[in-house]
Design a protein around this motif. Structure first.
Motif, mmCIF file in Angstrom:
data_model
loop_
_atom_site.group_PDB
_atom_site.id
_atom_site.type_symbol
_atom_site.label_atom_id
_atom_site.label_comp_id
_atom_site.label_asym_id
_atom_site.label_seq_id
_atom_site.Cartn_x
_atom_site.Cartn_y
_atom_site.Cartn_z
ATOM 1 N N SER A 20 0.852 -1.195 0.000
ATOM 2 C CA SER A 20 0.000 0.000 0.000
ATOM 3 C C SER A 20 0.885 1.242 0.000
ATOM 4 C CB SER A 20 -0.941 0.020 1.213
ATOM 5 O OG SER A 20 -0.217 0.240 2.400
ATOM 6 N N ASN A 21 0.311 2.317 -0.487
ATOM 7 C CA ASN A 21 1.002 3.605 -0.472
ATOM 8 C C ASN A 21 -0.053 4.703 -0.404
ATOM 9 O OD1 ASN A 21 2.885 5.601 -0.512
ATOM 10 N ND2 ASN A 21 3.671 5.168 -2.550
ATOM 11 N N ASP A 22 -0.728 4.780 0.727
ATOM 12 C CA ASP A 22 -1.795 5.744 0.965
ATOM 13 C C ASP A 22 -1.166 7.084 1.337
ATOM 14 O OD1 ASP A 22 -3.801 7.317 2.377
ATOM 15 O OD2 ASP A 22 -4.999 5.484 2.466
ATOM 16 N N ALA A 23 -1.568 8.123 0.651
ATOM 17 C CA ALA A 23 -1.002 9.456 0.891
ATOM 18 C C ALA A 23 -1.215 9.930 2.329
ATOM 19 C CB ALA A 23 -1.602 10.457 -0.091
ATOM 20 N N ASP A 24 -2.267 9.452 2.983
ATOM 21 C CA ASP A 24 -2.551 9.863 4.357
ATOM 22 C C ASP A 24 -1.850 8.994 5.397
ATOM 23 O OD1 ASP A 24 -4.229 12.003 3.658
ATOM 24 O OD2 ASP A 24 -5.945 10.658 3.441
ATOM 25 N N VAL A 34 5.938 -3.477 6.337
ATOM 26 C CA VAL A 34 7.276 -2.902 6.414
ATOM 27 C C VAL A 34 7.308 -1.614 5.589
ATOM 28 C CG1 VAL A 34 9.733 -3.268 5.966
ATOM 29 C CG2 VAL A 34 8.284 -5.198 6.655
ATOM 30 N N THR A 35 7.605 -0.504 6.261
ATOM 31 C CA THR A 35 7.684 0.771 5.549
ATOM 32 C C THR A 35 9.017 0.893 4.816
ATOM 33 O OG1 THR A 35 8.674 1.957 7.398
ATOM 34 C CG2 THR A 35 6.248 1.901 7.303
ATOM 35 N N LYS A 36 9.018 1.729 3.818
ATOM 36 C CA LYS A 36 10.234 1.981 3.046
ATOM 37 C C LYS A 36 11.355 2.459 3.964
ATOM 38 C CE LYS A 36 11.759 4.689 -0.998
ATOM 39 N NZ LYS A 36 12.840 5.477 -0.421
ATOM 40 N N LYS A 37 11.043 3.386 4.845
ATOM 41 C CA LYS A 37 12.053 3.935 5.755
ATOM 42 C C LYS A 37 12.626 2.847 6.667
ATOM 43 C CE LYS A 37 12.737 7.284 9.442
ATOM 44 N NZ LYS A 37 12.108 8.149 10.416
ATOM 45 N N ALA A 38 11.734 2.028 7.245
ATOM 46 C CA ALA A 38 12.197 0.964 8.151
ATOM 47 C C ALA A 38 13.057 -0.055 7.404
ATOM 48 C CB ALA A 38 11.011 0.278 8.812
ATOM 49 N N TRP A 39 12.665 -0.376 6.176
ATOM 50 C CA TRP A 39 13.440 -1.349 5.396
ATOM 51 C C TRP A 39 14.814 -0.779 5.036
ATOM 52 C CZ3 TRP A 39 13.171 -6.286 5.321
ATOM 53 C CH2 TRP A 39 13.846 -7.021 4.370
ATOM 54 N N ILE A 52 10.327 -2.429 -2.330
ATOM 55 C CA ILE A 52 9.320 -2.595 -1.278
ATOM 56 C C ILE A 52 8.208 -3.523 -1.786
ATOM 57 C CG2 ILE A 52 7.554 -1.409 0.112
ATOM 58 C CD1 ILE A 52 10.481 -1.019 1.043
ATOM 59 N N LYS A 53 7.782 -3.309 -3.010
ATOM 60 C CA LYS A 53 6.731 -4.152 -3.581
ATOM 61 C C LYS A 53 7.152 -5.614 -3.663
ATOM 62 C CE LYS A 53 4.456 -0.688 -6.477
ATOM 63 N NZ LYS A 53 4.177 -0.262 -7.866
#
Length: 180
Positions: A20-24, A34-39, A52-53
């Motif tokens: 997912s990549n929800d703007a909110d 797993v978020t991009k930043k955490a990864w 990420i995908k």
């Protein structure tokens, strides 16, 4: 408990879902929770959205074990409580989860589940701790919405997740009682 890691990880993946990549969503691009930043922090280099995908459960398993399960001392917690703490750590951060757990057992909330926190667990029934922890978790979500009303769109999903964690954790607690 360590014997509960695999089951907890499986339940977590069901809650987190896929890409997912929800703007909110403050997490941004996320897959399997797993978020991009955490990864990027975990692998030690920048990653793009395609990476990420492409994450798989096997790829993220050690990330979750070290970054959340181990960090929250879940091996030392009773079955069901280990899963509840772990799931919330992934969802809100290990420090937030530890503080909520500490409030549930009535010890100072220093963000670390250590000897002082563990020493009081025998004074409570696991079901009681679970319910208090889930109440703290609900409060956390409402505090998010109070600070940022745009996050209300996630409330139903958060509450559904709390209900699922409750059900799964109670099954684990009851299973542990039957086994002993």
């Amino acid at each position: 408990m360590i014997s509960n890691w695999e089951k907890s990880f499986s339940f977590l993946l069901k809650s987190e879902g896929g890409y997912s990549n929800d703007a909110d969503d403050r997490g941004g691009a996320t897959n399997l929770g797993v978020t991009k930043k955490a990864w990027e922090e975990y692998v030690g280099h920048p990653v793009d959205e395609d990476e990420i995908k492409s994450l798989t459960p096997e790829m993220v398993k050690s990330f979750y074990k070290g970054s959340y399960w181990d960090k929250c001392s879940c091996d030392a917690l009773p079955e069901g409580l280990d899963y509840s703490v772990f799931d919330f750590a992934v969802n809100a951060g290990s420090g937030v989860s530890a503080k909520c757990f500490q409030r549930a057992v009535g010890v100072p909330d220093d963000s670390v589940i250590g000897p002082q926190t563990l020493s009081v667990l025998g004074k409570f029934r696991p079901e009681s701790i679970l319910e208090k922890m889930l109440d703290e978790r609900r409060k956390h979500y409402y505090n998010i919405i109070n600070k940022n009303p745009t996050q209300v769109k996630f409330l139903k999903g958060w509450m559904n997740r709390v209900d699922a964690v409750r059900q799964n954790a109670l099954e684990m607690i009851n299973g542990a009682k039957k086994a002993s």
